[in-house]
Design a protein around this motif. Structure first.
Motif, PDB file in Angstrom:
ATOM      1  N   LYS A   1      98.044  -9.777  85.886  1.00 55.89           N
ATOM      2  CA  LYS A   1      99.182  -9.048  86.450  1.00 55.89           C
ATOM      3  C   LYS A   1      99.776  -9.858  87.596  1.00 55.89           C
ATOM      4  CE  LYS A   1      97.293  -6.180  90.180  1.00 55.89           C
ATOM      5  NZ  LYS A   1      97.213  -4.815  90.724  1.00 55.89           N
ATOM      6  N   GLN A   2     101.070  -9.686  87.799  1.00 55.95           N
ATOM      7  CA  GLN A   2     101.757 -10.394  88.881  1.00 55.95           C
ATOM      8  C   GLN A   2     101.604  -9.609  90.180  1.00 55.95           C
ATOM      9  OE1 GLN A   2     105.882 -11.123  88.101  1.00 55.95           O
ATOM     10  NE2 GLN A   2     106.133 -12.478  89.840  1.00 55.95           N
ATOM     11  N   ARG A   3     101.135 -10.288  91.228  1.00 55.47           N
ATOM     12  CA  ARG A   3     101.000  -9.631  92.527  1.00 55.47           C
ATOM     13  C   ARG A   3     102.288  -9.772  93.331  1.00 55.47           C
ATOM     14  NH1 ARG A   3      97.575 -10.870  96.384  1.00 55.47           N
ATOM     15  NH2 ARG A   3      97.442  -8.668  96.955  1.00 55.47           N
ATOM     16  N   ASN A   4     102.789 -10.979  93.414  1.00 53.45           N
ATOM     17  CA  ASN A   4     104.083 -11.244  94.037  1.00 53.45           C
ATOM     18  C   ASN A   4     104.595 -12.564  93.481  1.00 53.45           C
ATOM     19  OD1 ASN A   4     102.751 -13.292  95.732  1.00 53.45           O
ATOM     20  ND2 ASN A   4     101.916 -11.525  96.829  1.00 53.45           N
ATOM     21  N   ARG A   5     105.704 -13.029  93.972  1.00 57.81           N
ATOM     22  CA  ARG A   5     106.327 -14.212  93.387  1.00 57.81           C
ATOM     23  C   ARG A   5     105.374 -15.407  93.383  1.00 57.81           C
ATOM     24  NH1 ARG A   5     111.404 -15.749  92.076  1.00 57.81           N
ATOM     25  NH2 ARG A   5     111.925 -17.970  92.219  1.00 57.81           N
TER      26      ARG A   5
ATOM     27  N   MET B   1     103.579 -18.432  87.459  1.00 60.36           N
ATOM     28  CA  MET B   1     102.575 -18.234  88.505  1.00 60.36           C
ATOM     29  C   MET B   1     101.875 -19.551  88.786  1.00 60.36           C
ATOM     30  SD  MET B   1     100.890 -14.690  87.094  1.00 60.36           S
ATOM     31  CE  MET B   1     101.936 -13.353  86.474  1.00 60.36           C
TER      32      MET B   1
ATOM     33  N   GLU C   1     101.461  -2.538  84.538  1.00 56.76           N
ATOM     34  CA  GLU C   1     101.347  -3.813  85.243  1.00 56.76           C
ATOM     35  C   GLU C   1     100.802  -4.921  84.345  1.00 56.76           C
ATOM     36  OE1 GLU C   1     100.288  -2.964  89.803  1.00 56.76           O
ATOM     37  OE2 GLU C   1      98.749  -2.196  88.426  1.00 56.76           O
TER      38      GLU C   1
ATOM     39  N   MET D   1     104.318 -18.047  82.869  1.00 59.99           N
ATOM     40  CA  MET D   1     105.057 -16.942  83.471  1.00 59.99           C
ATOM     41  C   MET D   1     105.519 -17.254  84.891  1.00 59.99           C
ATOM     42  SD  MET D   1     102.462 -14.055  81.929  1.00 59.99           S
ATOM     43  CE  MET D   1     103.084 -12.641  82.820  1.00 59.99           C
TER      44      MET D   1
ATOM     45  N   PRO E   1     107.155  -8.637  81.147  1.00 61.87           N
ATOM     46  CA  PRO E   1     107.112 -10.073  81.490  1.00 61.87           C
ATOM     47  C   PRO E   1     106.249 -10.394  82.709  1.00 61.87           C
ATOM     48  CG  PRO E   1     109.095  -9.113  82.377  1.00 61.87           C
ATOM     49  CD  PRO E   1     108.405  -8.002  81.634  1.00 61.87           C
ATOM     50  N   THR E   2     105.649  -9.381  83.338  1.00 63.52           N
ATOM     51  CA  THR E   2     104.903  -9.638  84.573  1.00 63.52           C
ATOM     52  C   THR E   2     103.401  -9.456  84.402  1.00 63.52           C
ATOM     53  OG1 THR E   2     105.249  -7.345  85.273  1.00 63.52           O
ATOM     54  CG2 THR E   2     106.858  -8.994  86.020  1.00 63.52           C
ATOM     55  N   GLY E   3     102.950  -9.210  83.209  1.00 62.57           N
ATOM     56  CA  GLY E   3     101.527  -9.028  82.981  1.00 62.57           C
ATOM     57  C   GLY E   3     101.154  -9.302  81.542  1.00 62.57           C
TER      58      GLY E   3
ATOM     59  N   GLY F   1      99.511 -14.435  90.720  1.00 61.46           N
ATOM     60  CA  GLY F   1      99.011 -13.459  89.763  1.00 61.46           C
ATOM     61  C   GLY F   1      97.575 -13.085  90.082  1.00 61.46           C
TER      62      GLY F   1
END
Length: 305
Positions: A210-214, A250, A186, A248, A190-192, A217
């Motif tokens: 880290k990305q939680r949802n769209r 967020m 996570e 990213m 590309p998401t963290g 973060g």
């Protein structure tokens, strides 16, 4: 960057180098330049590994070798393979070197005293306070922050130290397996992201994203080594994480923290994070924070440049 600030730094550098006598080959009247004298001092009475000297003094191998050869030619230093590890070379002072070390130490004390003698008591206090502040800020300016591989030795060391501190500070200890999810996968692009702060090539802090949802973060694993606190590292890590989060995609960042971490709560509050209701089931969390508008802030920063 403000031009007046740059010129002040340059004037300060010229004044200091001239005043402490580093522009000659006779530093402290001992017949050698500052570089050799400093290396002699760093080897010290106990000796030192060459790799430690390189890191401590930020010297490349070639220049360090030249300095050592000069000191060896003067009969002040010897170097040999370290006992038990042929890969490591260690420098030590000879008897003559130990005598020279003592003389350097005395001359350095005398010179420091001479800088203060002509000043009034109030001026001495101001000078010492200013020196302490400049030293602290010079150390802060040497800190670097960059993305790191979670599998690296530095990343593992930071996380172990982080978990160890939480174990000590939390009322009922800490078990990473019971906390909110921060699996290694996570915390990579590309998401963290996982960041490490380094000072003198030593890892002294970390922070993760880290990305939680769209568009949302979460900040995780914020930690700074105790001996590096007070240098603004946590602030820089937080700003770097916010910058990367905006890049990213967020726009909102969230985080949770324990009631024992009062300094962390103060950091988030002064950076515009507001307390929100619980958003996860982390058993170690007592406070939850959120900051919105990151992408707008990034756009504003870009337009001001």
């Amino acid at each position: 960057m403000d031009e007046g600030q740059i010129q002040q730094v340059r004037r300060f550098n010229r004044t200091v180098t001239q005043r402490i006598g580093v522009l000659t080959d006779d530093y402290l009247g001992r017949g050698r330049p500052l570089s050799e004298s400093r290396l002699l001092f760093e080897i010290g009475r106990e000796g030192a590994d060459l790799r430690d000297l390189r890191a401590r003094l930020s010297l490349d191998s070639g220049y360090l070798s030249r300095l050592l050869r000069s000191l060896e030619a003067q009969g002040l230093v010897t170097s040999q393979r370290a006992a038990g590890d042929a890969r490591v070379r260690r420098a030590a002072l000879t008897r003559k070197g130990l005598r020279e070390f003592g003389a350097l130490d005395r001359h350095s004390e005398d010179f420091a005293s001479s800088l203060l003698t002509s000043l009034s008591t109030r001026q001495r206090e101001r000078m010492i306070a200013a020196m302490a502040e400049v030293e602290r800020l010079m150390r802060a300016s040497a800190v670097t922050i960059e993305a790191a591989d979670l599998a690296s030795a530095d990343a593992r060391a930071c996380l172990e130290a982080y978990f160890g501190e939480l174990q000590e500070r939390f009322e009922n200890g800490f078990d990473p397996a019971l906390g909110a999810s921060s699996d290694p996968e996570e915390l990579v692009p590309p998401t963290g992201l996982f960041l490490i702060a380094r000072l003198d090539d030593r890892a002294v802090g970390c922070g993760a994203l880290k990305q939680r949802n769209r568009g949302v973060g979460e900040i995780k694993r914020m930690w700074v080594a105790p001996d590096a606190r007070g240098l603004g590292i946590a602030q820089r890590l937080l700003e770097a994480l916010e910058h990367h989060a905006a890049r990213m995609g967020m726009d909102t960042l969230q985080l949770d923290t324990n009631r024992a971490l009062t300094e962390a709560r103060a950091l988030y509050a002064r950076n515009g994070y507001r307390e929100i209701p619980r958003y996860n089931d982390n058993p170690y969390a007592h406070h939850w924070f959120e900051k919105r508008g990151l992408r707008g802030k990034r756009a504003g920063d870009a337009s001001s440049r």
